[in-house]
Design a protein around this motif. Structure first.
Motif, short mmCIF file in Angstrom:
data_model
loop_
_atom_site.label_atom_id
_atom_site.label_comp_id
_atom_site.label_asym_id
_atom_site.label_seq_id
_atom_site.Cartn_x
_atom_site.Cartn_y
_atom_site.Cartn_z
N LEU A 130 0.84 -1.19 0.00
CA LEU A 130 0.00 0.00 0.00
C LEU A 130 0.88 1.24 0.00
N GLY A 131 0.70 2.12 -0.98
CA GLY A 131 1.49 3.34 -1.05
C GLY A 131 2.96 3.06 -1.18
N PRO A 132 3.41 2.46 -2.30
CA PRO A 132 4.79 2.00 -2.41
C PRO A 132 5.83 3.06 -2.71
N MET A 204 -7.06 0.90 -5.49
CA MET A 204 -7.43 0.57 -4.11
C MET A 204 -7.33 -0.93 -3.90
N LEU A 205 -7.26 -1.30 -2.63
CA LEU A 205 -7.05 -2.69 -2.24
C LEU A 205 -8.15 -3.60 -2.75
N GLU A 206 -9.39 -3.11 -2.77
CA GLU A 206 -10.52 -3.95 -3.18
C GLU A 206 -10.41 -4.43 -4.62
N GLN A 207 -9.61 -3.77 -5.46
CA GLN A 207 -9.47 -4.17 -6.87
C GLN A 207 -8.60 -5.40 -7.06
N ILE A 208 -7.84 -5.77 -6.04
CA ILE A 208 -6.92 -6.91 -6.17
C ILE A 208 -7.71 -8.21 -6.12
N GLN A 294 -10.54 -3.00 8.42
CA GLN A 294 -11.59 -4.00 8.22
C GLN A 294 -11.45 -4.67 6.86
N THR A 295 -11.12 -3.89 5.83
CA THR A 295 -10.92 -4.46 4.49
C THR A 295 -9.75 -5.44 4.49
N ILE A 296 -8.66 -5.06 5.15
CA ILE A 296 -7.49 -5.94 5.24
C ILE A 296 -7.85 -7.23 5.97
N VAL A 297 -8.56 -7.09 7.07
CA VAL A 297 -8.93 -8.26 7.87
C VAL A 297 -9.86 -9.18 7.10
#
Length: 446
Positions: A130-132, A204-208, A294-297
């Motif tokens: 995240l944010g590389p 965003m993370l949800e796209q992975i 919560q998204t990560i979890v």
């Protein structure tokens, strides 16, 4: 000399991790308590108050004023911070390389290997950052992991990055070739790194894509998420808002009634012990950090894997840590928005409570200090090994870099100019791991 420094920093035991650690070394807050943050500005330039001479507003300033005018009232500090940092046209992070000469320092590959071994060496793994930044951590990580053929062949790297300018730098630093879906109508770009690993970019993370064990790394990511501040008034907790004054400058005001962020304030107060906020007249919360956790979890619970969060912060209620930094100098939060970095301390206690409430399928470990984390991974032995074959100049660089990563405050061995003294961030930065319960306890947290 280094051995003496090693003994001063950390007792010898236990490879290394972070990267753009030293991006904010000039802005590190001073000693903190469980409930308050104070900023040591003694060595920094203190800017004058707003100047009100006629000036031409930037596009971002016009945009912010337009939002306030359209709403017919002030906007939250969180919305202001979000626009300043990530506005698609003029946000601080969007169209420039913001990390500078002090940005990327010492990095290592052991984070992914640590999680990979504990997950039972699966055939395929999503490795997410995240944010590389410039991609320096991921490049070093892949370089180190390339020695482990089975592991490197199992990886699909996913970079969550909203800045086109930084995506370009990441592409270069990972020495990517080809664009497998460059001509397709999609927001996701995929290329191949120098090591043959597929690399994809996402907003965003949800796209992975889900379905694979996932390792998530967030180093200096949570500190840039928008925060909201509440101030205690006669009518109770009021959110601090940003409005336009009569002279057309920005100013802070208090909300006349509860705001949407009040729900997150109530949740944060519920998690805190009464003594943590009893004497406070201001509280800082980060709703996006709670939602992201919560998204990560959710991902780790369903797919397996873990997340490593490294950032500067504390394990308790935060009063007021938001700061604006331009060229390593503190500046007014409301002056010339879009030209300075905004960041705040990470509330690790809030992350822990958010994770534990989100799912019973994960365990949260830490936070521990960065010094403890790197010590457990063997940074002392690594530095000693590097010193066996290096020049005196390289040895000085290693010693200085080591202190910045694990030391606390000014380096006692420094003999150069006072303005260049290395500042240790080993206790400022904290490390936390969130892992699927099936994978056990990560090594540094055992």
């Amino acid at each position: 000399m280094l051995r003496r420094v090693l003994r001063q920093c950390y007792s010898l035991h236990r490879p290394t991790v972070p990267r753009r650690l030293y991006r904010r070394f000039c802005s590190s807050p001073s000693e903190t308590t469980a409930t308050t943050i104070s900023i040591d500005r003694s060595t920094l330039y203190n800017p004058p108050e707003h100047t009100h001479h006629p000036t031409s507003d930037s596009e971002l300033v016009k945009h912010l004023k337009g939002i306030i005018k359209f709403r017919g009232g002030p906007i939250s500090l969180g919305e202001y911070m979000s626009e300043v940092l990530t506005n698609p046209k003029a946000g601080y992070y969007i169209n420039r390389d913001v990390f500078g000469a002090e940005g990327d320092f010492i990095t290592s590959p052991e984070v992914s290997q640590m999680f990979g071994e504990q997950m039972g060496q699966p055939q395929r793994i999503n490795l997410v950052e995240l944010g590389p930044g410039r991609g320096t951590l991921m490049a070093d990580l892949l370089r180190g992991a390339s020695k482990f053929k089975n592991f490197i062949e199992s990886l699909h790297v996913h970079l969550v990055e909203c800045s086109p300018a930084l995506q370009k730098l990441q592409h270069q630093n990972l020495k990517c070739v080809g664009e497998e879906n460059a001509s397709q109508d999609t927001d996701v770009r995929t290329a191949r790194s120098l090591f043959g690993t597929p690399v994809s970019w996402h907003a965003m993370l949800e796209q992975i894509p889900s379905g694979l064990p996932t390792i998530i790394i967030a180093h200096e990511f949570f500190d840039a998420l928008p925060v909201h501040q509440f101030q205690k008034a006669s009518r109770g907790w009021c959110e601090k808002m940003v409005d336009v004054a009569e002279d057309s400058s920005f100013r802070f005001v208090l909300s006349p009634q509860p705001t949407p962020a009040t729900l997150y304030l109530l949740k944060r107060l519920k998690w805190a012990a009464p003594e943590e906020f009893a004497e406070l007249n201001q509280i800082e919360i980060c709703p996006q950090a709670m939602e992201l956790t919560q998204t990560i979890v959710d991902r780790i619970s369903s797919d397996g894997g873990g997340a490593l969060i490294i950032d500067y912060g504390m394990n308790g209620v935060i009063s007021n840590s938001l700061q604006a930094i331009r060229k390593h100098k503190f500046v007014n939060l409301l002056d010339n928005p879009g030209s300075a970095d905004l960041s705040a301390y990470v509330d690790f206690a809030s992350i822990r409570h958010s994770a534990e409430e989100a799912s019973g399928e994960v365990c949260v470990h830490g936070p521990i200090t960065q010094s403890q984390f790197l010590g457990s991974l063997g940074i002392n032995f690594r530095v000693e090994a590097l010193l066996q074959n290096c020049t005196e100049e390289q040895a000085e660089t290693l010693r200085t870099g080591y202190w910045k990563l694990v030391g606390d405050g000014e380096a006692p061995f420094w003999e150069g100019p006072d303005q260049d003294v290395p500042i240790g961030m080993g206790t400022r930065y904290q490390a936390m791991a969130i892992v699927n319960k099936n994978h056990g306890v990560p090594v540094p947290f055992q």
